[in-house]
Scaffold this active site. Structure first.
Site, short mmCIF file in Angstrom:
data_model
loop_
_atom_site.label_atom_id
_atom_site.label_comp_id
_atom_site.label_asym_id
_atom_site.label_seq_id
_atom_site.Cartn_x
_atom_site.Cartn_y
_atom_site.Cartn_z
CG ASN A 92 -2.07 1.77 1.20
OD1 ASN A 92 -1.10 2.35 0.52
ND2 ASN A 92 -2.73 1.22 2.16
NE ARG B 264 -6.66 1.88 0.21
CZ ARG B 264 -5.95 2.83 1.01
NH1 ARG B 264 -4.82 3.54 1.21
NH2 ARG B 264 -7.15 3.56 1.00
CG HIS C 226 -12.11 3.17 3.74
ND1 HIS C 226 -13.36 4.76 4.69
CD2 HIS C 226 -11.12 4.07 4.06
CE1 HIS C 226 -12.60 5.52 4.97
NE2 HIS C 226 -11.20 5.01 5.08
NE ARG D 230 -9.47 13.09 3.78
CZ ARG D 230 -9.86 11.27 4.21
NH1 ARG D 230 -11.03 10.33 3.65
NH2 ARG D 230 -8.57 10.49 3.89
CD GLU E 34 -8.96 -1.43 5.19
OE1 GLU E 34 -7.89 -0.57 6.11
OE2 GLU E 34 -9.09 -0.01 4.21
#
Ligand code: ADP
Length: 391
Positions: free
Chosen positions: A9, A83, A171, A231, A375
């Site tokens: 990733n 990823r 996600h 965010r 993940e």
């Protein structure tokens, strides 16, 4: 026996890696961080669970990957799974070919911070390990099953048809994993209606019907939706005009404020880290208390809204660093959802130990689960499915 997959990733200044074989306990994983800087280093865990720390001064992505891959070569990874945040309208994990690299490049305007970093990693591993099959697993792919009424914005049609302006969602690997796992534990794998709340530094919610995403809170970019670490999540789009007209801000400054200075950090003026905020709130920090309140209330609103995508609600899953670890956030959020019959057991919620799976409802309504996300495990699984579709 399942083939061992190296999951990569690549971020803008870091690379997370995990070598995933048959047993979860045998994972080798870690992080190359501060790439390009004097203190660039690799920190991780070896096969025996021993900590690993290696200084790689000024190493860039390629150099760090070279060092990592040389160390991991002894374990003979048989495939690499990358990823990739944005795959545009790509619907599933795919074998990396020059054509797929071009499609990832084409989606870069939709993920300008993420996709270029992934492409650096892909280029380096394809050069260093040309003999290994490599697969791209997209955060967006799981949500490609959303119906059009969920993914279209109420904007002029040509923005969608000519410029791909639509909701994509992110996600995906996490929502797919935790809802599959929860439904499996509930005795009906990938059946029925599930809501999931992935709450980390980035947070999003998802509605899943019979194993397929039917709606999610993030949109064309990961800025839409619930309150996150830095965010903002949803704001009135006219905020941009207000800030430009009244404060003279340009669009980059507004975008940077919304992505990097807002959310929990902006509301609290203290931190983007939920642990810090819970502690500060306990010590009477009013803005930290408000930040947690807004986070939980907006999260509950988002889950309620997404439930409209489900013919029936069988359960809700919490995951991500906050969802897995903060009984306080779960309790506050669930406090807004009791009219859906989502009743939790305070005892079970409080007792759930860090990193463990568990069910926290009181048995009267939809199930409520806490499932640590995986993940990397999901990326490895999807990579295997591409390489050995009939295994
Ligand atoms: P990322 O999105 O970067 O993968 P994580 O899923 O690791 O992030 O989640 C990070 C968040 O989880 C941080 O806000 C952190 O404070 C929060 N977190 C971790 N442990 C706890 C805890 N015990 N209580 C509350 N929040 C926690």
């Amino acid at each position: 026996m399942a083939i061992s997959v190296l999951v990569i990733n690549c971020g803008s200044s870091s690379i997370k890696y995990a070598l995933i074989s048959e047993r979860r306990e045998d994972r080798i994983y870690g992080l190359a961080e501060n790439l390009g800087a004097a203190d660039a280093r690799i920190k991780g865990v070896t096969l025996g669970g021993e900590p690993l720390e290696l200084s790689i001064p000024y190493a860039d992505h390629a150099k760090a990957l070279e060092t990592l891959l040389a160390r991991l070569a002894n374990y003979h990874p048989q495939a690499i799974g990358h990823r990739v945040v944005h795959g545009g309208n790509i619907t599933k994990a795919e074998l990396l070919t020059p054509e797929l690299v071009e499609r990832i490049e084409a989606a870069t305007p939709l993920a300008p911070l993420h996709n270029p970093a992934h492409l650096i990693g892909i280029e380096a591993t394809m050069r260093l390990f040309p003999q290994l099959p490599q697969v791209a697993v997209f955060d967006t792919a799981f949500h490609q099953t959303m119906p059009e009424h969920a993914y279209r914005y109420a904007l002029p049609k040509y923005l969608y048809t000519e410029h791909q302006v639509r909701r994509y969602g992110f996600h995906g690997t996490s929502h797919a994993y935790v809802t599959e796992r929860a439904s499996e534990l509930a005795g009906n794998k990938n059946q029925g209606g599930w809501l999931s709340a992935h709450l980390g530094n980035g947070s999003s919610t998802c509605a899943v019907w019979n194993g397929h995403s039917v709606d999610t809170s993030m949109g064309m970019t990961p800025l839409e939706g619930v309150v996150m670490g830095t965010r903002s999540g949803d704001v009135d789009p006219s905020l941009h005009l207000f800030l430009a007209s009244n404060l003279g801000w340009d669009i980059q400054k507004i975008d940077s404020m919304l992505n990097k200075e807002s959310g929990l950090l902006g509301l609290s003026g203290l931190s983007n880290d939920m642990r810090t905020l819970v502690e500060a709130s306990e010590n009477g920090h009013e803005d930290a208390t408000l930040a947690i309140e807004v986070f939980c209330y907006r999260l509950a609103k988002s889950l309620s809204a997404l439930s409209c995508g489900l013919p029936r609600l069988d359960g809700l899953v919490f995951t991500g660093g906050i969802g897995e670890n903060s009984a306080y956030v779960r309790e506050k959020t669930l406090g807004y959802l009791s009219h859906f019959g989502l009743q939790f057991s305070k005892e079970k919620n409080d007792a759930l130990a860090r990193g463990s799976e568990g069910r926290i409802d009181n048995g009267t309504g939809p199930q409520i689960w806490v499932i640590p996300t995986d993940e990397e495990g999901r990326i490895a699984k999807e990579t295997r499915q591409v390489i050995e579709p009939n295994a």
